[in-house]
Motif scaffolding. Structure first.
Motif, PDB file in Angstrom:
ATOM      1  N   ALA A 120      -8.449   8.175   4.260  1.00 53.10           N
ATOM      2  CA  ALA A 120      -7.796   8.626   2.952  1.00 53.10           C
ATOM      3  C   ALA A 120      -6.705   9.484   3.204  1.00 53.10           C
ATOM      4  O   ALA A 120      -5.333   9.194   2.869  1.00 53.10           O
ATOM      5  N   LEU A 121      -6.903  10.442   4.185  1.00 49.30           N
ATOM      6  CA  LEU A 121      -5.774  11.586   4.478  1.00 49.30           C
ATOM      7  C   LEU A 121      -4.547  10.904   5.270  1.00 49.30           C
ATOM      8  O   LEU A 121      -3.525  11.215   4.886  1.00 49.30           O
ATOM      9  N   LEU A 122      -5.112  10.140   6.088  1.00 53.36           N
ATOM     10  CA  LEU A 122      -4.082   9.376   6.962  1.00 53.36           C
ATOM     11  C   LEU A 122      -2.981   8.600   5.988  1.00 53.36           C
ATOM     12  O   LEU A 122      -1.777   8.742   6.263  1.00 53.36           O
ATOM     13  N   VAL A 123      -3.767   7.823   5.303  1.00 49.72           N
ATOM     14  CA  VAL A 123      -2.744   7.205   4.284  1.00 49.72           C
ATOM     15  C   VAL A 123      -1.781   7.790   2.941  1.00 49.72           C
ATOM     16  O   VAL A 123      -0.729   7.609   3.180  1.00 49.72           O
ATOM     17  N   LEU A 124      -2.635   9.014   2.747  1.00 46.87           N
ATOM     18  CA  LEU A 124      -2.019  10.056   1.743  1.00 46.87           C
ATOM     19  C   LEU A 124      -0.678  10.792   2.752  1.00 46.87           C
ATOM     20  O   LEU A 124       0.298  10.763   2.094  1.00 46.87           O
ATOM     21  N   GLY A 125      -0.968  10.944   3.864  1.00 49.19           N
ATOM     22  CA  GLY A 125       0.180  11.340   4.732  1.00 49.19           C
ATOM     23  C   GLY A 125       1.381  10.664   4.890  1.00 49.19           C
ATOM     24  O   GLY A 125       2.462  11.122   4.698  1.00 49.19           O
ATOM     25  N   VAL A 126       1.123   9.127   5.260  1.00 47.42           N
ATOM     26  CA  VAL A 126       2.004   8.224   5.458  1.00 47.42           C
ATOM     27  C   VAL A 126       2.994   8.182   3.872  1.00 47.42           C
ATOM     28  O   VAL A 126       4.336   8.346   4.038  1.00 47.42           O
TER      29      VAL A 126
END
Lengths: 231, 103
Positions: free
Chosen positions: B8-14
Motif C-alpha cells: 500500500a505504501l509503495l502504491v501511495l508513493g507512486v
C-alpha cells in the motif's frame, strides 16, 4: 525520448540505425533461443514486453511543469539480460512510429539505441552493482529500473546535441540545453518507475519463484534469499 | 499483514510522486518533453525532411491509440500475473491434498 520523424539529419539517422541494428538482430536471436530452450519463459517474456508497452504509453506530469513517459525496459533486462529488450523495445518503438506518429522510421535507429540498447544495459549494470554491494533483489530492481529510464533520456539528449550543436557553445552547450529538457523532468518518473518495478518483483518472487530461480534472479535455496528476509 | 502495508505504501508513493507536481504546478500546461525538444530544434531553423507515414487525425484519436497501447500491455501483464498466481494456488492445493509429494 522519442526523436520525432525527420528530426535527425540523414547522416545521423543512418548512423544510429547502423549502430542499433546489430543489437536488435542479436536481441531477436536471444528471444528465439530463450523461447526454444525454455518454453516456460514465454509467460515472463510476455510480461516484460507488456510492461514496456504500458509504461511507454503513459505520459506523466513532472515537477518541471512538463510531462514525459517512463520506458519500462528494466524488467526485461533484469529478468532475461539486456539483449532481449533490444528487440522488445524496438517493437514498441515501431508500433508508436507506425500508428501514433510518435517517434519515426527515420529516427527509429536512434530511438532504439537509447531506449532498447543503452537503457537496458545501464539498468542491468545498476542492478548487478547494487546486488553485489548487498542491496538485495528489490534494491537492485529499484536502481535498475530507475537507471534504465534515466539513461535512455540522457542518451536522447546527447544524440540531439550531437546532431544540433549550439552555434556558439558547440556540443557541450547543446547537451546542457537538451539535458535540461529531458533529464530533470525524468528524475521523478525514474523514481516512480523504480517503485513500480519493486511492486512487480514483489509479486513475481512469490508467484514465479521457479522461473526466477532458473533465471538466476533468486537464489536456489529459498531460505537465504533477500526477499524472504524482508517480509 | 506487513506485506500488504508495504504494498500500500509503495502504491501511495507512486501516486504521490505524480499527484504532487499536478497540485503544485499551478498554471503549467505540462507540454511533453519530446515536443519541447522538437521546438528547440525547429527554433534553430531546422526543417524535418521526412513526414510520419501515418498520423492520427486528431488529438482525440491519438490519445485513443495511446490508451489502446496501454490497454493491450495492461491486459497481457494482467493475464500473465493472473496465470502465475493461479498456478501457485493450484500447487498449494495439490500440496495439501498429497503432502507426501512435497520434498
Amino acid at each position: 525520448m522519442h526523436i520525432a520523424e525527420g528530426f535527425l539529419p540523414p547522416a545521423h539517422a543512418i548512423g544510429w540505425t547502423v549502430a542499433a541494428a546489430p543489437f536488435v538482430v542479436h536481441g531477436a536471436r536471444a528471444v528465439v533461443r530463450e523461447v526454444r530452450e525454455h518454453p516456460e519463459s514465454t509467460l515472463l517474456l510476455g510480461a516484460a514486453g507488456a510492461f514496456t508497452f504500458v509504461l511507454s504509453a503513459i505520459k506523466l506530469p513532472s515537477v518541471t511543469g512538463s510531462s514525459s513517459h517512463p520506458t519500462g525496459t528494466g524488467v526485461g533486462a533484469i529478468l532475461f539480460r539486456p539483449p532481449v529488450m533490444a528487440l522488445l523495445g524496438t517493437v514498441v518503438l515501431l508500433f508508436q512510429a507506425m500508428l501514433l506518429a510518435h517517434g519515426g522510421l527515420t529516427t527509429l535507429g536512434a530511438n532504439a539505441f537509447s531506449m532498447a540498447v543503452v537503457g537496458p544495459w545501464a539498468g542491468y549494470g545498476a542492478y548487478r552493482l547494487t546486488r553485489r554491494l548487498g542491496g538485495g533483489l528489490l534494491g537492485g530492481v529499484f536502481a535498475g529500473m530507475a537507471l534504465a529510464d534515466l539513461a535512455t533520456y540522457v542518451t536522447t539528449a546527447l544524440q540531439l546535441a550531437l546532431a544540433f550543436p549550439d552555434a556558439e557553445s558547440g556540443f557541450a552547450g547543446a547537451a546542457g540545453k537538451f539535458l535540461g529538457v529531458f533529464a530533470v523532468t525524468q528524475v521523478p518518473l525514474a523514481i516512480g518507475e523504480g517503485l513500480l518495478g519493486v511492486l512487480l518483483f514483489r509479486v513475481l518472487t512469490t508467484s514465479a519463484r521457479p522461473e526466477l530461480e532458473r533465471l538466476g534472479v533468486l537464489a536456489r535455496n529459498p531460505r537465504d534469499t533477500p526477499t524472504e528476509e524482508r517480509r | 499483514m506487513r506485506r500488504h502495508l508495504v504494498t500500500a505504501l509503495l502504491v501511495l508513493g507512486v501516486v504521490a510522486l505524480f499527484a504532487v507536481p499536478l497540485l503544485l504546478g499551478g498554471e503549467s500546461d505540462y507540454a511533453g518533453s519530446d515536443s519541447q525538444a522538437t521546438e528547440l530544434i525547429e527554433d534553430s531553423g531546422y526543417q524535418p525532411w521526412f513526414e510520419s507515414v501515418f498520423s492520427p487525425g486528431s488529438s482525440e484519436i491519438e490519445s485513443g491509440l495511446f490508451a489502446l497501447q496501454a490497454a493491450v500491455g495492461g491486459g497481457v501483464l494482467g493475464y500473465v500475473l493472473g496465470r502465475l498466481r493461479g498456478r501457485r494456488t493450484a500447487e498449494q492445493a495439490a500440496g495439501r491434498r498429497s503432502p507426501t509429494d512435497q520434498p
